[in-house]
Design an enzyme around this catalytic site. Structure first.
Site, PDB file in Angstrom:
ATOM      1  N   GLU A  12     -14.771  -0.189 -13.779  1.00  0.00           N
ATOM      2  CA  GLU A  12     -15.302   0.291 -12.457  1.00  0.00           C
ATOM      3  C   GLU A  12     -15.660   1.786 -12.363  1.00  0.00           C
ATOM      4  OE1 GLU A  12     -16.538  -0.362  -8.872  1.00  0.00           O
ATOM      5  OE2 GLU A  12     -16.819  -2.193  -9.570  1.00  0.00           O
ATOM      6  N   LYS A  40     -13.695  -9.395  -4.010  1.00  0.00           N
ATOM      7  CA  LYS A  40     -14.208 -10.332  -4.654  1.00  0.00           C
ATOM      8  C   LYS A  40     -13.608 -11.856  -3.862  1.00  0.00           C
ATOM      9  CE  LYS A  40     -15.912  -8.424  -8.530  1.00  0.00           C
ATOM     10  NZ  LYS A  40     -15.936  -7.559  -9.917  1.00  0.00           N
ATOM     11  N   ILE A  69     -23.092 -14.905 -12.234  1.00  0.00           N
ATOM     12  CA  ILE A  69     -23.089 -15.768 -11.643  1.00  0.00           C
ATOM     13  C   ILE A  69     -23.665 -15.474 -10.057  1.00  0.00           C
ATOM     14  CG2 ILE A  69     -21.312 -17.959 -11.238  1.00  0.00           C
ATOM     15  CD1 ILE A  69     -19.227 -16.208 -13.104  1.00  0.00           C
TER      16      ILE A  69
HETATM   17  P1  NAP Z   1     -21.841   3.832 -11.528  1.00  0.00           P
HETATM   18  O1  NAP Z   1     -22.402   3.790 -12.848  1.00  0.00           O
HETATM   19  O2  NAP Z   1     -21.335   5.031 -11.665  1.00  0.00           O
HETATM   20  O3  NAP Z   1     -23.271   4.304 -11.074  1.00  0.00           O
HETATM   21  C1  NAP Z   1     -23.217   5.011  -9.786  1.00  0.00           C
HETATM   22  C2  NAP Z   1     -24.776   5.281  -9.648  1.00  0.00           C
HETATM   23  O4  NAP Z   1     -24.847   6.366  -8.166  1.00  0.00           O
HETATM   24  C3  NAP Z   1     -24.821   6.719 -10.246  1.00  0.00           C
HETATM   25  O5  NAP Z   1     -26.554   6.423 -10.730  1.00  0.00           O
HETATM   26  C4  NAP Z   1     -24.681   7.964  -9.342  1.00  0.00           C
HETATM   27  O6  NAP Z   1     -25.380   9.908 -10.033  1.00  0.00           O
HETATM   28  C5  NAP Z   1     -25.377   7.348  -8.553  1.00  0.00           C
HETATM   29  N1  NAP Z   1     -24.408   8.818  -7.216  1.00  0.00           N
HETATM   30  C6  NAP Z   1     -23.223   7.859  -6.911  1.00  0.00           C
HETATM   31  N2  NAP Z   1     -22.911   8.803  -5.239  1.00  0.00           N
HETATM   32  C7  NAP Z   1     -24.108   9.634  -5.843  1.00  0.00           C
HETATM   33  C8  NAP Z   1     -24.604  10.107  -3.747  1.00  0.00           C
HETATM   34  N3  NAP Z   1     -23.658  10.721  -3.140  1.00  0.00           N
HETATM   35  N4  NAP Z   1     -26.156  10.731  -3.782  1.00  0.00           N
HETATM   36  C9  NAP Z   1     -26.407  10.351  -4.865  1.00  0.00           C
HETATM   37  N5  NAP Z   1     -26.474   9.611  -6.240  1.00  0.00           N
HETATM   38  C10 NAP Z   1     -25.294   8.503  -6.242  1.00  0.00           C
HETATM   39  O7  NAP Z   1     -21.780   2.863 -10.959  1.00  0.00           O
HETATM   40  P2  NAP Z   1     -22.695   1.350 -11.417  1.00  0.00           P
HETATM   41  O8  NAP Z   1     -21.587   0.247 -12.784  1.00  0.00           O
HETATM   42  O9  NAP Z   1     -23.806   1.363 -11.835  1.00  0.00           O
HETATM   43  O10 NAP Z   1     -21.728   0.534  -9.406  1.00  0.00           O
HETATM   44  C11 NAP Z   1     -22.275   0.491  -8.473  1.00  0.00           C
HETATM   45  C12 NAP Z   1     -22.168  -0.658  -8.243  1.00  0.00           C
HETATM   46  O11 NAP Z   1     -22.228  -1.719  -8.238  1.00  0.00           O
HETATM   47  C13 NAP Z   1     -20.803  -0.576  -7.269  1.00  0.00           C
HETATM   48  O12 NAP Z   1     -20.830  -0.225  -5.382  1.00  0.00           O
HETATM   49  C14 NAP Z   1     -19.755  -1.543  -8.707  1.00  0.00           C
HETATM   50  O13 NAP Z   1     -18.179  -2.013  -7.659  1.00  0.00           O
HETATM   51  C15 NAP Z   1     -21.201  -2.574  -8.307  1.00  0.00           C
HETATM   52  N6  NAP Z   1     -21.183  -3.135  -9.530  1.00  0.00           N
HETATM   53  C16 NAP Z   1     -20.823  -2.724 -10.750  1.00  0.00           C
HETATM   54  C17 NAP Z   1     -20.832  -3.778 -12.121  1.00  0.00           C
HETATM   55  C18 NAP Z   1     -20.835  -3.319 -13.321  1.00  0.00           C
HETATM   56  O14 NAP Z   1     -20.735  -4.487 -14.497  1.00  0.00           O
HETATM   57  N7  NAP Z   1     -20.463  -2.008 -13.659  1.00  0.00           N
HETATM   58  C19 NAP Z   1     -20.641  -5.015 -11.548  1.00  0.00           C
HETATM   59  C20 NAP Z   1     -20.885  -5.414 -10.000  1.00  0.00           C
HETATM   60  C21 NAP Z   1     -21.587  -4.620  -8.848  1.00  0.00           C
HETATM   61  P3  NAP Z   1     -25.134  10.061 -11.360  1.00  0.00           P
HETATM   62  O15 NAP Z   1     -25.950   9.093 -12.300  1.00  0.00           O
HETATM   63  O16 NAP Z   1     -26.025  11.033 -11.358  1.00  0.00           O
HETATM   64  O17 NAP Z   1     -24.212  10.788 -12.039  1.00  0.00           O
HETATM   65  N1  HSE Z   2     -15.606  -3.689 -12.655  1.00  0.00           N
HETATM   66  C1  HSE Z   2     -16.016  -5.001 -12.623  1.00  0.00           C
HETATM   67  C2  HSE Z   2     -15.511  -6.505 -13.514  1.00  0.00           C
HETATM   68  C3  HSE Z   2     -17.341  -5.007 -12.617  1.00  0.00           C
HETATM   69  O1  HSE Z   2     -14.649  -5.396 -14.493  1.00  0.00           O
HETATM   70  O2  HSE Z   2     -15.359  -7.200 -12.729  1.00  0.00           O
HETATM   71  C4  HSE Z   2     -18.331  -6.190 -11.959  1.00  0.00           C
HETATM   72  O3  HSE Z   2     -18.185  -6.093 -10.434  1.00  0.00           O
END
Ligand code: NAP
Ligand code: HSE
Length: 438
Positions: A190, A205, A136
Site C-alpha cells: 500500500e 479484507k 482471485i
Molecule cells: P497508487 O499507486 O498510490 O495510486 C494512487 C493513484 O491515485 C495515483 O495515480 C495518484 O496520483 C492518484 N491520487 C491520489 N490522490 C488523489 C487525489 N486527491 N486526486 C487525484 N488523484 C489522486 O495506489 P494503488 O496501489 O494503485 O492502489 C489504489 C487502490 O487499489 C487502493 O485502494 C489499494 O488499496 C487498492 N489495491 C491495490 C493493490 C496493489 O497491489 N497495489 C491491490 C488491490 C487493491 P499520482 O499518480 O499523480 O500520485
Molecule cells: N497491499 C496489498 C497486498 C495489495 O499486499 O496484499 C492487495 O490488496
C-alpha cells in the site's frame, strides 16, 4: 454495440494496470460483452509524474469532481486509495446515479454498509471484486458461486506483501526491512506500507469476507489484528523444525468455548500453519483462501493477491458486470451485501481458544524448566512439545514450547507470570497455531 464511457480516478499501480488491460484486451472484452469500454479520463494528483504505464496526455486530469460530474461519463472507477477523498469520490458518483467500481478494501470495510445503501437509494451499483485477494474472484465466489451454502470457516492468506516478506525471510533468512522495500518496488505494498505489515489491510479484507459469509456487517474494530513486524528469523527457523510455516492468516470460524455458541471468531495474526496443509505452501505474493461450505465441502482459491496486472484483472471483471448492468438497466441483481443474520456476533478475542507456540529466552541452569512448566500447569495449559537447542553461546538459551488448546485469556495470564521469572529475559514470543481441525 453499446459504448460505456469510463473515468479512472487514480492512475497509479492499479489505475495504470486497468488502463493497460483495456488497451490490450479491449476488443476481446467488447466482443465478449457486446459493449465497448472507452476510457475518457484518468485522474491523477501530479500531471508531470513519470509513469511506468504511459497514459495519453489528453486523458489526464487532476480535477476528479468535474470528471465525475461530466454527463458523458457513465461509470466511475475509484483507485486513489485511502478513505477520505475516495469516499467523497464514491459518494459523488453514486449520488449522480453512476455505478462505481473500487479496489479499496479500507473504504468498503469501514463504510461499505453506508455506501451500498447510497447506491441502492440512487438505483445504481457499487462493485468491489478487487478489494480482496487481488486477481482471485473471491467476492464472486461468496456472493454467487457459494450462494447455496452456509460458510462454517474461511482461512485466508490475504496480504500479498506480508506473504512475500515471510516467504523470503524463510527462503533466504532475509531481514524484514530490505524485503519490504522490494515489495514496495514491485507495487504490492500500500502507499502506506504499515497498513500491510501491521495486518490492517488483511483485517479490512477479512472483515469484508466475514460480513459476506455471515450476513452481518463486521466493522474493523471487532477484528483482532496483529502484524508481522515482530516475527524474527529465529521464529521462522524453530517453526520449521516443529513442522510449521508462519503465515499471516485470516481466520473466520465459530468461536469455541464461549458463552455464546453461535458467535464467530475473526482475526488476522501471524499463525503457525502445519507444513502438510495447503496454505503452508502458498508463497511470494500469492494469496489463497480455503473456504468450507456446508453443502460443497472444502474449496480452495489461489492466485496473485497484489500487483498491477492481477488487480487490474479483478477491476475489469467488475467493469464488465457494471457495463452489463448499465446495458440491461439491472440494479442489485445480486445485491453487493445481503444482511441475513442481523443477530450475528463476534466473540471477544480473549475468550477464543487455540494451541500456541511460545518462545522464551531463558537462563541455562537447572530448575528453569520446572519453574516455567509449573506456571503452565497451574493455568491448566498442557505442553505438546519442547525444543531447547544445543550449541548456544553464553548462559542464555532459547526455549520453545508448543502448548495444547488454551484460551487467549489464560495464555496471556500464564505468559505474564513466566515473564516475571528471574530466569526469563526479554519479552516472550507467543504465536497462535492453527491445526484446521474444527
Ligand atoms: P497508487 O499507486 O498510490 O495510486 C494512487 C493513484 O491515485 C495515483 O495515480 C495518484 O496520483 C492518484 N491520487 C491520489 N490522490 C488523489 C487525489 N486527491 N486526486 C487525484 N488523484 C489522486 O495506489 P494503488 O496501489 O494503485 O492502489 C489504489 C487502490 O487499489 C487502493 O485502494 C489499494 O488499496 C487498492 N489495491 C491495490 C493493490 C496493489 O497491489 N497495489 C491491490 C488491490 C487493491 P499520482 O499518480 O499523480 O500520485
Ligand atoms: N497491499 C496489498 C497486498 C495489495 O499486499 O496484499 C492487495 O490488496
Amino acid at each position: 454495440m453499446g459504448k460505456v464511457n469510463v473515468a479512472i480516478i487514480g492512475g497509479g499501480t492499479v489505475g495504470g494496470g486497468v488502463y493497460q488491460a483495456l488497451k490490450k484486451n479491449g476488443r476481446l472484452i467488447a466482443s465478449r460483452l457486446g459493449i465497448s469500454l472507452s476510457v475518457r479520463s484518468v485522474v491523477v494528483r501530479d500531471l508531470q509524474k513519470t509513469r511506468n504505464v504511459k497514459i495519453a496526455k489528453k486523458l489526464l486530469s487532476t480535477d476528479w469532481k468535474s470528471v465525475v460530474e461530466d454527463p458523458k461519463i457513465h461509470l466511475v472507477i475509484e483507485l486513489v486509495g485511502g478513505v477520505r477523498t475516495a469516499k467523497q469520490i464514491v459518494k459523488k458518483a453514486l449520488a449522480l446515479g453512476k455505478p462505481v467500481v473500487t479496489a479499496n478494501k479500507a473504504l468498503i470495510s469501514e463504510f461499505g454498509e453506508e455506501l451500498f445503501a447510497l447506491a441502492d437509494e440512487n438505483n445504481t451499483n457499487l462493485y468491489y471484486e478487487a478489494s480482496v485477494a487481488g486477481g482471485i474472484p473471491i467476492i464472486k465466489v461468496l456472493r454467487e458461486g457459494l450462494i447455496g451454502n452456509r460458510i462454517p470457516y474461511i482461512y485466508g492468506i490475504l496480504n500479498g506483501t506480508c506473504n512475500y516478506i515471510l516467504t523470503r525471510m524463510k527462503r533466504e533468512g532475509s531481514e524484514f526491512g530490505g524485503v519490504l522495500e522490494d515489495a514496495q518496488r514491485l507495487g504490492y505494498a500500500e502507499a502506506e506500507p504499515s497498513l500491510d505489515v501491521d495486518g490492517i489491510d488483511a483485517m479490512h479484507k477479512a472483515g469484508i469476507l466475514g460480513s459476506l459469509a455471515h450476513g452481518f456487517w463486521i466493522p474493523p474494530e471487532q477484528i483482532h489484528v496483529e502484524g508481522i513486524r515482530g516475527i524474527s528469523p529465529l521464529d521462522i527457523q524453530f517453526s520449521e523444525q516443529l513442522g510449521y510455516t508462519i503465515k499471516l492468516l485470516a481466520t473466520i470460524k465459530p468461536a469455541k468455548k464461549t458463552s455464546d455458541s453461535c458467535a464467530i471468531q475473526i482475526s488476522v495474526c501471524p499463525t503457525l500453519v502445519p507444513n502438510h496443509h495447503v496454505l503452508a505452501g502458498v508463497q511470494d505474493v500469492f494469496n489463497a483462501i480455503f473456504i468450507g461450505g456446508d453443502i460443497v465441502g472444502e474449496t480452495l482459491y489461489y492466485g496473485r493477491g497484489a500487483g498491477q496486472d492481477a488487480t487490474a484483472s479483478a477491476v475489469v471483471s467488475d467493469l464488465a458486470d457494471a457495463a452489463l448492468d448499465l446495458k440491461h438497466d439491472t440494479h442489485n441483481r445480486i445485491p453487493p451485501f445481503v444482511p441475513h443474520s442481523e443477530d450475528g456476533i463476534v466473540a471477544p478475542w480473549e475468550k477464543t481458544v487455540a494451541p500456541f507456540y511460545l518462545r522464551l529466552n531463558v537462563v541455562d541452569r537447572p530448575g528453569t524448566m520446572s519453574k516455567i512448566t509449573a506456571i503452565l500447569a497451574e493455568s491448566n495449559i498442557g505442553i505438546s512439545s519442547i525444543i531447547q537447542p544445543e550449541g548456544h553461546e553464553g548462559d542464555m538459551v532459547p526455549l520453545i514450547l508448543m502448548v495444547h488448546d488454551a484460551s487467549i485469556e489464560s495464555m496471556n495470564h500464564a505468559v505474564e507470570l513466566i515473564r516475571k521469572l528471574k530466569v526469563v529475559r526479554g519479552i516472550p514470543k507467543v504465536i497462535r497455531v492453527e491445526n484446521f481441525e474444527d
